[in-house]
Design a protein around this motif. Structure first.
Motif, mmCIF file in Angstrom:
data_model
loop_
_atom_site.group_PDB
_atom_site.id
_atom_site.type_symbol
_atom_site.label_atom_id
_atom_site.label_comp_id
_atom_site.label_asym_id
_atom_site.label_seq_id
_atom_site.Cartn_x
_atom_site.Cartn_y
_atom_site.Cartn_z
ATOM 1 N N LEU A 54 -65.757 50.873 -75.806
ATOM 2 C CA LEU A 54 -66.006 52.282 -76.132
ATOM 3 C C LEU A 54 -64.968 53.189 -75.484
ATOM 4 C CD1 LEU A 54 -68.469 53.460 -77.815
ATOM 5 C CD2 LEU A 54 -68.601 51.053 -77.203
ATOM 6 N N SER A 55 -64.590 52.875 -74.264
ATOM 7 C CA SER A 55 -63.565 53.660 -73.589
ATOM 8 C C SER A 55 -62.248 53.590 -74.356
ATOM 9 C CB SER A 55 -63.371 53.152 -72.156
ATOM 10 O OG SER A 55 -62.343 53.860 -71.505
ATOM 11 N N ILE A 57 -66.536 60.036 -79.016
ATOM 12 C CA ILE A 57 -65.749 59.488 -80.125
ATOM 13 C C ILE A 57 -66.043 60.262 -81.406
ATOM 14 C CG2 ILE A 57 -65.511 57.465 -81.634
ATOM 15 C CD1 ILE A 57 -65.954 55.770 -79.027
ATOM 16 N N ILE A 58 -67.319 60.534 -81.643
ATOM 17 C CA ILE A 58 -67.697 61.335 -82.814
ATOM 18 C C ILE A 58 -67.045 62.709 -82.746
ATOM 19 C CG2 ILE A 58 -69.625 62.475 -83.986
ATOM 20 C CD1 ILE A 58 -71.384 60.097 -82.997
ATOM 21 N N SER A 116 -63.347 40.504 -78.997
ATOM 22 C CA SER A 116 -64.439 41.174 -78.299
ATOM 23 C C SER A 116 -64.242 42.671 -78.219
ATOM 24 C CB SER A 116 -64.592 40.612 -76.885
ATOM 25 O OG SER A 116 -63.464 40.946 -76.107
ATOM 26 N N THR A 117 -63.043 43.158 -78.410
ATOM 27 C CA THR A 117 -62.840 44.604 -78.410
ATOM 28 C C THR A 117 -62.094 45.007 -79.655
ATOM 29 O OG1 THR A 117 -60.688 44.694 -77.327
ATOM 30 C CG2 THR A 117 -62.608 44.525 -75.900
ATOM 31 N N VAL A 118 -62.581 46.067 -80.289
ATOM 32 C CA VAL A 118 -61.931 46.558 -81.497
ATOM 33 C C VAL A 118 -60.516 47.012 -81.182
ATOM 34 C CG1 VAL A 118 -61.991 48.349 -83.266
ATOM 35 C CG2 VAL A 118 -64.095 47.199 -82.586
ATOM 36 N N ILE A 170 -75.051 52.189 -69.511
ATOM 37 C CA ILE A 170 -75.511 53.559 -69.303
ATOM 38 C C ILE A 170 -74.476 54.570 -69.779
ATOM 39 C CG2 ILE A 170 -74.580 53.694 -66.960
ATOM 40 C CD1 ILE A 170 -77.930 55.193 -68.100
ATOM 41 N N TYR A 171 -73.205 54.160 -69.815
ATOM 42 C CA TYR A 171 -72.139 55.083 -70.204
ATOM 43 C C TYR A 171 -71.854 55.090 -71.706
ATOM 44 C CZ TYR A 171 -71.329 54.598 -65.199
ATOM 45 O OH TYR A 171 -71.494 54.557 -63.839
ATOM 46 N N ILE A 172 -72.427 54.153 -72.435
ATOM 47 C CA ILE A 172 -72.063 53.976 -73.837
ATOM 48 C C ILE A 172 -72.454 55.164 -74.720
ATOM 49 C CG2 ILE A 172 -72.608 52.589 -75.894
ATOM 50 C CD1 ILE A 172 -72.357 50.119 -74.068
#
Length: 213
Positions: A52-53, A106-107, A9-11, A97-99
Protein backbone atom coordinates in the motif's frame (compact mmCIF):
# COMPACT_ATOMS: atom_id res chain seq x y z
CA UNK A 1 9.41 -12.39 -1.31
CA UNK A 2 5.94 -13.50 -0.27
CA UNK A 3 3.56 -14.50 -3.03
CA UNK A 4 -0.20 -14.51 -3.42
CA UNK A 5 -1.69 -17.18 -5.63
CA UNK A 6 1.63 -17.67 -7.40
CA UNK A 7 1.84 -14.00 -8.33
CA UNK A 8 4.17 -11.25 -7.20
CA UNK A 9 3.53 -10.25 -3.61
CA UNK A 10 3.56 -6.54 -4.33
CA UNK A 11 1.84 -4.79 -7.20
CA UNK A 12 4.58 -2.17 -7.28
CA UNK A 13 7.26 -4.84 -7.77
CA UNK A 14 5.13 -6.63 -10.34
CA UNK A 15 4.60 -3.48 -12.39
CA UNK A 16 8.30 -2.63 -12.24
CA UNK A 17 9.31 -6.18 -13.16
CA UNK A 18 6.89 -6.53 -16.04
CA UNK A 19 7.68 -3.13 -17.49
CA UNK A 20 11.21 -4.35 -17.97
CA UNK A 21 10.76 -8.01 -18.78
CA UNK A 22 7.16 -8.80 -19.76
CA UNK A 23 6.78 -8.32 -23.53
CA UNK A 24 3.04 -9.03 -23.48
CA UNK A 25 1.07 -6.11 -21.97
CA UNK A 26 -2.06 -8.24 -21.57
CA UNK A 27 -0.22 -10.72 -19.34
CA UNK A 28 1.03 -7.88 -17.19
CA UNK A 29 -2.40 -6.24 -16.99
CA UNK A 30 -4.14 -9.50 -16.12
CA UNK A 31 -1.59 -10.16 -13.39
CA UNK A 32 -2.17 -6.77 -11.80
CA UNK A 33 -5.94 -7.08 -12.11
CA UNK A 34 -5.94 -10.52 -10.49
CA UNK A 35 -3.74 -9.31 -7.66
CA UNK A 36 -6.08 -6.40 -6.92
CA UNK A 37 -8.97 -8.87 -6.73
CA UNK A 38 -7.09 -11.18 -4.37
CA UNK A 39 -5.44 -8.57 -2.15
CA UNK A 40 -8.47 -7.93 0.14
CA UNK A 41 -8.99 -11.69 0.54
CA UNK A 42 -5.52 -12.42 1.91
CA UNK A 43 -5.38 -12.52 5.72
CA UNK A 44 -1.71 -13.34 6.22
CA UNK A 45 0.70 -11.08 4.34
CA UNK A 46 3.27 -9.23 6.40
CA UNK A 47 4.26 -7.14 3.39
CA UNK A 48 0.78 -5.82 2.63
CA UNK A 49 1.45 -2.47 4.27
CA UNK A 50 4.54 -2.09 2.07
CA UNK A 51 2.39 -2.79 -0.96
CA UNK A 52 0.00 0.00 0.00
CA UNK A 53 2.85 2.37 0.76
CA UNK A 54 4.33 1.66 -2.66
CA UNK A 55 0.99 2.15 -4.38
CA UNK A 56 0.53 5.50 -2.64
CA UNK A 57 3.96 6.57 -3.87
CA UNK A 58 2.97 5.57 -7.40
CA UNK A 59 -0.35 7.42 -7.09
CA UNK A 60 1.43 10.60 -5.99
CA UNK A 61 4.18 10.41 -8.60
CA UNK A 62 1.94 9.29 -11.50
CA UNK A 63 -1.54 10.59 -10.60
CA UNK A 64 -2.75 10.67 -14.21
CA UNK A 65 -1.49 7.24 -15.22
CA UNK A 66 -4.58 5.28 -16.28
CA UNK A 67 -3.18 1.80 -15.81
CA UNK A 68 -3.90 1.03 -12.15
CA UNK A 69 -7.27 2.84 -12.04
CA UNK A 70 -8.32 0.83 -15.10
CA UNK A 71 -7.28 -2.46 -13.50
CA UNK A 72 -9.28 -2.27 -10.28
CA UNK A 73 -7.31 -0.23 -7.77
CA UNK A 74 -10.40 1.69 -6.58
CA UNK A 75 -12.44 -1.44 -5.91
CA UNK A 76 -9.44 -2.91 -4.11
CA UNK A 77 -8.92 0.14 -1.89
CA UNK A 78 -12.63 0.32 -1.02
CA UNK A 79 -12.57 -3.36 -0.05
CA UNK A 80 -9.47 -2.91 2.10
CA UNK A 81 -11.03 0.02 3.96
CA UNK A 82 -14.17 -2.03 4.57
CA UNK A 83 -12.07 -4.94 5.77
CA UNK A 84 -10.19 -2.72 8.19
CA UNK A 85 -13.44 -1.37 9.61
CA UNK A 86 -15.29 -4.68 9.86
CA UNK A 87 -12.52 -7.16 10.65
CA UNK A 88 -10.78 -5.96 13.81
CA UNK A 89 -8.73 -9.12 14.26
CA UNK A 90 -7.21 -8.68 10.80
CA UNK A 91 -6.65 -4.97 11.46
CA UNK A 92 -4.52 -5.78 14.51
CA UNK A 93 -2.27 -8.23 12.66
CA UNK A 94 1.18 -7.23 11.45
CA UNK A 95 0.94 -3.56 10.42
CA UNK A 96 -2.54 -3.77 8.91
CA UNK A 97 -3.66 -0.90 11.15
CA UNK A 98 -2.13 1.47 8.60
CA UNK A 99 -3.79 0.00 5.52
CA UNK A 100 -7.10 1.96 5.58
CA UNK A 101 -5.07 5.17 5.88
CA UNK A 102 -2.96 4.36 2.83
CA UNK A 103 -5.99 3.14 0.89
CA UNK A 104 -7.85 6.41 1.46
CA UNK A 105 -4.77 8.40 0.43
CA UNK A 106 -4.42 6.38 -2.77
CA UNK A 107 -8.03 7.18 -3.67
CA UNK A 108 -7.45 10.86 -2.91
CA UNK A 109 -4.21 11.06 -4.86
CA UNK A 110 -5.71 9.62 -8.03
CA UNK A 111 -8.88 11.74 -7.87
CA UNK A 112 -7.30 15.04 -6.85
CA UNK A 113 -6.92 16.43 -10.36
CA UNK A 114 -8.61 13.89 -12.61
CA UNK A 115 -12.36 13.94 -13.14
CA UNK A 116 -12.25 10.67 -15.08
CA UNK A 117 -10.69 8.89 -12.12
CA UNK A 118 -13.10 10.57 -9.71
CA UNK A 119 -16.06 9.29 -11.73
CA UNK A 120 -14.59 5.81 -11.82
CA UNK A 121 -13.86 5.85 -8.09
CA UNK A 122 -17.47 6.75 -7.32
CA UNK A 123 -18.71 4.01 -9.63
CA UNK A 124 -16.41 1.58 -7.81
CA UNK A 125 -18.04 2.35 -4.46
CA UNK A 126 -15.32 4.23 -2.59
CA UNK A 127 -17.62 6.84 -1.04
CA UNK A 128 -19.35 4.71 1.61
CA UNK A 129 -16.10 3.26 3.04
CA UNK A 130 -14.63 6.77 3.15
CA UNK A 131 -17.73 7.97 4.99
CA UNK A 132 -17.25 5.23 7.57
CA UNK A 133 -13.72 6.46 8.20
CA UNK A 134 -15.04 10.02 8.45
CA UNK A 135 -17.52 8.88 11.10
CA UNK A 136 -14.59 7.94 13.32
CA UNK A 137 -14.55 4.17 12.93
CA UNK A 138 -10.79 4.36 13.45
CA UNK A 139 -8.89 7.51 14.51
CA UNK A 140 -8.80 11.22 13.72
CA UNK A 141 -5.92 10.53 11.33
CA UNK A 142 -8.12 8.40 9.07
CA UNK A 143 -10.93 10.93 9.46
CA UNK A 144 -8.78 13.69 8.02
CA UNK A 145 -7.53 11.68 5.07
CA UNK A 146 -11.09 10.52 4.38
CA UNK A 147 -12.48 14.06 4.23
CA UNK A 148 -9.60 14.98 1.92
CA UNK A 149 -10.51 12.18 -0.48
CA UNK A 150 -14.22 12.97 -0.30
CA UNK A 151 -13.43 16.61 -1.03
CA UNK A 152 -11.60 15.60 -4.20
CA UNK A 153 -14.60 13.55 -5.30
CA UNK A 154 -16.92 16.51 -4.76
CA UNK A 155 -15.04 19.19 -6.69
CA UNK A 156 -16.12 18.09 -10.16
CA UNK A 157 -19.48 18.87 -11.70
CA UNK A 158 -19.78 15.31 -12.99
CA UNK A 159 -19.27 13.75 -9.56
CA UNK A 160 -20.81 16.33 -7.25
CA UNK A 161 -24.31 14.89 -7.43
CA UNK A 162 -23.03 11.48 -6.41
CA UNK A 163 -21.40 12.94 -3.32
CA UNK A 164 -24.27 15.35 -2.60
CA UNK A 165 -26.53 12.38 -1.83
CA UNK A 166 -24.72 12.33 1.52
CA UNK A 167 -24.40 16.11 1.74
CA UNK A 168 -26.03 16.63 5.13
CA UNK A 169 -24.10 13.80 6.76
CA UNK A 170 -20.77 14.88 5.25
CA UNK A 171 -21.20 18.52 6.29
CA UNK A 172 -22.10 17.58 9.86
CA UNK A 173 -19.18 15.18 10.17
CA UNK A 174 -16.74 17.67 8.65
CA UNK A 175 -17.89 20.43 11.00
CA UNK A 176 -17.56 18.13 13.99
CA UNK A 177 -14.09 17.07 12.92
CA UNK A 178 -12.98 20.67 12.42
CA UNK A 179 -14.34 21.77 15.80
CA UNK A 180 -12.93 18.89 17.86
CA UNK A 181 -9.62 17.97 16.18
CA UNK A 182 -7.45 20.24 18.35
CA UNK A 183 -9.00 18.88 21.52
CA UNK A 184 -8.52 15.30 20.33
CA UNK A 185 -4.88 15.86 19.37
CA UNK A 186 -4.15 17.46 22.75
CA UNK A 187 -5.92 14.74 24.69
CA UNK A 188 -4.38 11.84 22.77
CA UNK A 189 -0.90 13.26 22.21
CA UNK A 190 0.24 16.65 23.50
CA UNK A 191 -1.33 16.30 26.93
CA UNK A 192 -0.21 12.71 27.55
CA UNK A 193 2.12 12.77 30.55
CA UNK A 194 3.65 9.34 30.02
CA UNK A 195 6.61 10.02 27.73
CA UNK A 196 6.73 6.47 26.37
CA UNK A 197 3.05 6.54 25.43
CA UNK A 198 3.45 9.94 23.80
CA UNK A 199 6.49 8.84 21.82
CA UNK A 200 4.73 5.69 20.62
CA UNK A 201 1.77 7.77 19.47
CA UNK A 202 4.12 10.14 17.66
CA UNK A 203 5.87 7.20 16.02
CA UNK A 204 2.53 5.82 14.83
CA UNK A 205 1.61 9.14 13.27
CA UNK A 206 4.91 9.37 11.44
CA UNK A 207 4.60 5.78 10.26
CA UNK A 208 1.20 6.58 8.81
CA UNK A 209 2.71 9.44 6.88
CA UNK A 210 1.04 12.20 8.85
CA UNK A 211 2.70 14.85 6.68
CA UNK A 212 0.39 13.81 3.89
CA UNK A 213 -2.80 14.21 5.92
Amino acid sequence: MLKCGGEWSTVADMVHHNQRQEPNPSIRSNGIKNYFKKMPLVDEDQELVLVLSGLWTMAMSQPNDKELPSLGIFECMASLINKGINNKSWLQKNQNIYIPYYAAHIIGSYTMNNVEFAMKALDCGVLVPLLELLKGQMTWVEQRVAIRAIGHLAIYEKTFKGVAIYEEEIVKLAMKLASTCLEVVYKEFVGVKDLNVRLKYHCDLLTRGVRGV
